[in-house]
Scaffold this active site. Structure first.
Site, PDB file in Angstrom:
ATOM      1  N   PHE A  49      -0.987 -15.239  -1.474  1.00 10.34           N
ATOM      2  CA  PHE A  49      -1.124 -16.330  -0.505  1.00 10.34           C
ATOM      3  C   PHE A  49      -1.784 -15.887   0.791  1.00 10.34           C
ATOM      4  CE2 PHE A  49       2.638 -14.442   1.437  1.00 10.34           C
ATOM      5  CZ  PHE A  49       2.435 -14.700   2.782  1.00 10.34           C
ATOM      6  N   LYS A  95      -7.057 -17.445 -10.538  1.00 10.97           N
ATOM      7  CA  LYS A  95      -5.738 -18.081 -10.421  1.00 10.97           C
ATOM      8  C   LYS A  95      -5.237 -17.766  -9.015  1.00 10.97           C
ATOM      9  CE  LYS A  95      -1.743 -17.764 -10.290  1.00 10.97           C
ATOM     10  NZ  LYS A  95      -0.915 -18.219  -9.119  1.00 10.97           N
ATOM     11  N   CYS A 128      -1.470  -7.153   4.234  1.00 17.27           N
ATOM     12  CA  CYS A 128      -1.127  -5.913   3.522  1.00 17.27           C
ATOM     13  C   CYS A 128      -1.609  -4.700   4.298  1.00 17.27           C
ATOM     14  CB  CYS A 128      -1.723  -5.915   2.135  1.00 17.27           C
ATOM     15  SG  CYS A 128      -3.494  -5.880   2.190  1.00 17.27           S
ATOM     16  N   GLU A 162       9.058  -3.497   2.152  1.00 10.91           N
ATOM     17  CA  GLU A 162       8.057  -4.270   2.885  1.00 10.91           C
ATOM     18  C   GLU A 162       8.728  -5.539   3.397  1.00 10.91           C
ATOM     19  OE1 GLU A 162       5.072  -6.323   0.461  1.00 10.91           O
ATOM     20  OE2 GLU A 162       3.559  -5.785   1.950  1.00 10.91           O
ATOM     21  N   SER A 220       2.475  -8.655  -4.590  1.00  8.09           N
ATOM     22  CA  SER A 220       3.557  -7.718  -4.289  1.00  8.09           C
ATOM     23  C   SER A 220       3.686  -6.675  -5.407  1.00  8.09           C
ATOM     24  CB  SER A 220       4.858  -8.496  -4.092  1.00  8.09           C
ATOM     25  OG  SER A 220       5.076  -9.342  -5.192  1.00  8.09           O
ATOM     26  N   GLU A 234      -0.227 -20.389  -5.569  1.00  4.34           N
ATOM     27  CA  GLU A 234       0.148 -21.806  -5.599  1.00  4.34           C
ATOM     28  C   GLU A 234       0.608 -22.291  -4.224  1.00  4.34           C
ATOM     29  OE1 GLU A 234       1.518 -19.198  -6.888  1.00  4.34           O
ATOM     30  OE2 GLU A 234       3.622 -19.465  -7.467  1.00  4.34           O
ATOM     31  N   ARG A 235       0.740 -21.335  -3.256  1.00  5.45           N
ATOM     32  CA  ARG A 235       1.217 -21.753  -1.932  1.00  5.45           C
ATOM     33  C   ARG A 235       0.087 -22.267  -1.043  1.00  5.45           C
ATOM     34  NH1 ARG A 235       5.386 -17.090  -0.269  1.00  5.45           N
ATOM     35  NH2 ARG A 235       4.465 -15.817  -1.891  1.00  5.45           N
TER      36      ARG A 235
HETATM   37  P1  NAD Z   1       3.212 -12.404  -5.056  1.00  2.00           P
HETATM   38  O1  NAD Z   1       3.334 -11.126  -5.797  1.00  2.00           O
HETATM   39  O2  NAD Z   1       4.423 -13.255  -4.907  1.00  2.00           O
HETATM   40  O3  NAD Z   1       2.116 -13.341  -5.767  1.00  2.00           O
HETATM   41  C1  NAD Z   1       0.829 -12.876  -6.100  1.00  2.00           C
HETATM   42  C2  NAD Z   1       0.328 -13.662  -7.300  1.00  2.00           C
HETATM   43  O4  NAD Z   1       1.178 -13.408  -8.420  1.00  2.00           O
HETATM   44  C3  NAD Z   1       0.310 -15.171  -7.088  1.00  2.00           C
HETATM   45  O5  NAD Z   1      -0.871 -15.697  -7.623  1.00  2.00           O
HETATM   46  C4  NAD Z   1       1.541 -15.647  -7.859  1.00  2.00           C
HETATM   47  O6  NAD Z   1       1.382 -16.949  -8.403  1.00  2.00           O
HETATM   48  C5  NAD Z   1       1.672 -14.629  -8.966  1.00  2.00           C
HETATM   49  N1  NAD Z   1       3.074 -14.400  -9.361  1.00  2.00           N
HETATM   50  C6  NAD Z   1       4.178 -14.528  -8.584  1.00  2.00           C
HETATM   51  N2  NAD Z   1       5.277 -14.218  -9.299  1.00  2.00           N
HETATM   52  C7  NAD Z   1       4.863 -13.881 -10.546  1.00  2.00           C
HETATM   53  C8  NAD Z   1       5.546 -13.452 -11.736  1.00  2.00           C
HETATM   54  N3  NAD Z   1       6.868 -13.304 -11.760  1.00  2.00           N
HETATM   55  N4  NAD Z   1       4.801 -13.196 -12.812  1.00  2.00           N
HETATM   56  C9  NAD Z   1       3.472 -13.313 -12.790  1.00  2.00           C
HETATM   57  N5  NAD Z   1       2.779 -13.715 -11.694  1.00  2.00           N
HETATM   58  C10 NAD Z   1       3.464 -13.999 -10.583  1.00  2.00           C
HETATM   59  O7  NAD Z   1       2.571 -12.058  -3.634  1.00  2.00           O
HETATM   60  P2  NAD Z   1       2.393 -13.012  -2.386  1.00  2.00           P
HETATM   61  O8  NAD Z   1       3.724 -13.261  -1.759  1.00  2.00           O
HETATM   62  O9  NAD Z   1       1.534 -14.173  -2.723  1.00  2.00           O
HETATM   63  O10 NAD Z   1       1.525 -12.063  -1.424  1.00  2.00           O
HETATM   64  C11 NAD Z   1       2.083 -11.124  -0.563  1.00  2.00           C
HETATM   65  C12 NAD Z   1       2.117  -9.751  -1.185  1.00  2.00           C
HETATM   66  O11 NAD Z   1       0.808  -9.347  -1.555  1.00  2.00           O
HETATM   67  C13 NAD Z   1       2.611  -8.681  -0.226  1.00  2.00           C
HETATM   68  O12 NAD Z   1       3.429  -7.793  -0.932  1.00  2.00           O
HETATM   69  C14 NAD Z   1       1.340  -8.004   0.224  1.00  2.00           C
HETATM   70  O13 NAD Z   1       1.488  -6.675   0.674  1.00  2.00           O
HETATM   71  C15 NAD Z   1       0.540  -8.049  -1.021  1.00  2.00           C
HETATM   72  N6  NAD Z   1      -0.879  -7.895  -0.749  1.00  2.00           N
HETATM   73  C16 NAD Z   1      -1.470  -6.729  -1.112  1.00  2.00           C
HETATM   74  C17 NAD Z   1      -2.807  -6.528  -0.846  1.00  2.00           C
HETATM   75  C18 NAD Z   1      -3.488  -5.265  -1.254  1.00  2.00           C
HETATM   76  O14 NAD Z   1      -4.698  -5.263  -1.328  1.00  2.00           O
HETATM   77  N7  NAD Z   1      -2.769  -4.192  -1.528  1.00  2.00           N
HETATM   78  C19 NAD Z   1      -3.549  -7.531  -0.213  1.00  2.00           C
HETATM   79  C20 NAD Z   1      -2.907  -8.706   0.152  1.00  2.00           C
HETATM   80  C21 NAD Z   1      -1.571  -8.888  -0.128  1.00  2.00           C
END
Ligand code: NAD
Length: 498
Positions: free
Chosen positions: A148, A172, A280, A382, A225, A175-176
């Protein structure tokens, strides 16, 4: 109410089924619904992508680059409209939303160089009459799953290199905040991208699993994450796909006694609290070296935190806006409480902040915690909010050890005037991206982005040359054109050919 749909075959597409809510973080109200796709929706996207891919790959790279040039122009022209839409779903301030789009645009510009980037290698005369050449070919249909917190930049990190290399891409998004990714797809089609080369499917875990299991999707790029990144990596790799999965972070800023403290504090404030800490590459931990440095840093931070303004995303004076959701706000508050119970000192408490007229928005003011130690869970995890933790180090060795031993290894920064210390730090620290007097060391688009340890699963980074490598595979051709009377050089013939 507005409904955010999938985007398949060059047009918005609705298939019914479940929906999710898209909130306005400023007011806490539901501003739209988003379709939550399933395996059947993904199948439609894959069928469309498969049909479009070969034709797209057969177009020469220069013409593919022209589509990217046109897309770049459209992104620039629509920057304000996109930034406002992005801010309304994410909550970040509009100036920050522009930065989100601009960093993605940088990767689009890099992708415009594809005719040069895709050039292969050639070795003349590897044997008598034998030449060897290699070329990079697209993988076919590939996919990206995004978080998101950067709804423009991260989709663009992935889709720009994937598409110019000749792949069809299925995105994909989170969804937020799903609206901007759909706008990106519309603009790419307006720029001349054939229908089906970029499809956007909306949804949650259900459609992610469908992507990971689909035999026609050859590679998946994921950012999110760490637990989810590890799961996605494992499931996709087990299905034989090429995977790159970026995870969470807990970036440290080391402050040496000789640092320019005014500049350092200004840098830390922006990096810790900008975008409400939901980056991140944010800097949620500072490590002053020595008690005197720690006391001076803390005093200056307290003075400057007081001047930060939390506001709605369209307030040009605001330094940052609300966090993304009510649950995320609760989670951050829970971590602040945990930090206190673990024995850290709550210097500035950002909880309980209310903005007049926006009482239901997900606002938090800046929090500062001191005397945090490496054994605390609130340090190890985090938090992803406007929370800055001070971990005091006695000396340089202790300071290097903290980010090196931490489970995450995304970014790190050192603030110093001492080139020797900075050089040694950069060489020894076990973190993927290092800043020297640069608080957020996100590499420019022609280098590449990737963290170590639990911040990155897989072995190729995002964008730059790694982006081109990830979305292509190498084919090597060994050719011989025997000309009259030439004898084949036996020393070249490998044993199995005798
Ligand atoms: P998230 O892991 O909740 O979601 C990321 C994606 O995974 C979304 O598209 C979501 O729909 C999908 N997803 C969520 N739960 C899932 C599941 N159980 N099974 C399969 N897919 C699932 O992350 P977020 O809250 O949207 O974003 C924040 C996180 O992303 C933080 O941890 C941040 O550090 C990380 N991030 C990392 C980088 C990097 O380059 N290292 C960059 C930006 C954000």
């Amino acid at each position: 109410m507005r409904s955010v749909m999938h985007f398949i075959d060059g047009a918005a597409a609705s298939f019914g089924g479940g929906t999710g809510k898209v909130f306005a973080p400023t007011t806490g109200e539901v501003q739209a619904t988003v379709e939550l796709g399933d395996r059947a929706v993904l199948e439609r996207a894959v069928v469309s992508a498969r049909a479009a891919q070969a034709g797209w790959a057969s177009i020469n790279p220069q013409r593919r680059a022209r589509v990217m040039f046109a897309f770049k122009g459209l992104l620039e022209a629509r920057m304000d409209e996109l930034a406002e839409l992005l801010a309304s779903e994410h909550g970040k301030v509009v100036s920050d939303a522009r930065g989100d789009i601009q960093r993605g645009l940088d990767v689009v510009e890099f992708a415009c160089g594809i005719p040069h980037l895709l050039k292969g290698e050639f070795s003349e005369g590897a044997g008598a009459g034998i030449d060897v050449y290699s070329m990079r070919q697209p993988l076919g249909v590939v996919a990206g799953i995004t978080p998101f917190n950067f709804p423009a930049m991260i989709p663009l990190w992935m889709l720009a290199p994937a598409i110019v290399c000749g792949n069809a891409f299925i995105l994909k998004p989170s969804e937020r905040d799903p609206s901007v990714p759909v706008r990106l797809a519309e603009l790419l089609c307006e720029a001349g991208l054939p229908a089906g080369v970029l499809n956007v499917v909306q949804g949650d875990k259900q459609i992610v699993d469908a992507i990971l299991d689909h035999p026609d999707i050859k590679a998946v790029s994921f950012v999110g994450s760490s637990d989810i990144a590890q799961y996605v990596y494992g499931r996709g790799a087990a299905a034989g796909k090429r995977m790159q999965c970026m995870g969470g972070a807990k970036n440290h800023g080391i402050v040496m006694p000789d640092a320019d403290l005014d500049q350092t504090v200004a840098d830390i404030l922006g990096a810790a609290y900008g975008s409400a800490g939901e980056r991140c590459m944010a800097l949620p931990v500072v490590v002053p070296v020595g008690e005197a440095t720690a006391d001076a840093l803390r005093d200056k931070l307290v003075g400057e935190i007081d001047k930060l303004k939390v506001g709605i995303s369209t307030d040009p004076e605001a330094h940052f806006g609300p966090v993304v959701s009510a649950q995320h706000k609760e989670r951050i508050e829970h971590y602040i409480q945990m930090a206190v119970e673990e024995g850290s000192e709550l210097v500035v408490d950002g909880r309980g902040f209310g903005l007049q007229g926006y009482e239901n928005g997900y606002f938090l003011a800046p929090t500062l915690l001191d005397r945090v130690t490496s054994g605390m869970k609130s340090y190890q995890d985090e938090i992803f909010g406007p929370v800055l933790q001070i971990v005091r180090a006695r000396n340089f060795e202790e300071a290097v050890a903290l980010p090196t031993r931490h489970q995450y290894g995304n970014g790190v920064a050192i603030f110093t005037r001492n080139g020797d210390a900075a050089r040694e730090f950069a060489s020894r620290v076990e973190v993927g991206m290092v800043g020297i007097n640069v608080p957020i060391p996100v590499p420019v688009s022609y280098h590449s982005f990737g963290g170590w340890k639990r911040s990155g699963f897989g072995d190729m980074n995002q964008y730059g040359m790694d982006g081109i490598r990830f979305y292509t595979r190498v084919k090597t051709v060994t050719q011989r054109w025997p000309s009259g009377g030439k004898v084949l050089d036996q020393s070249f013939v490998i044993p199995t050919m005798r």
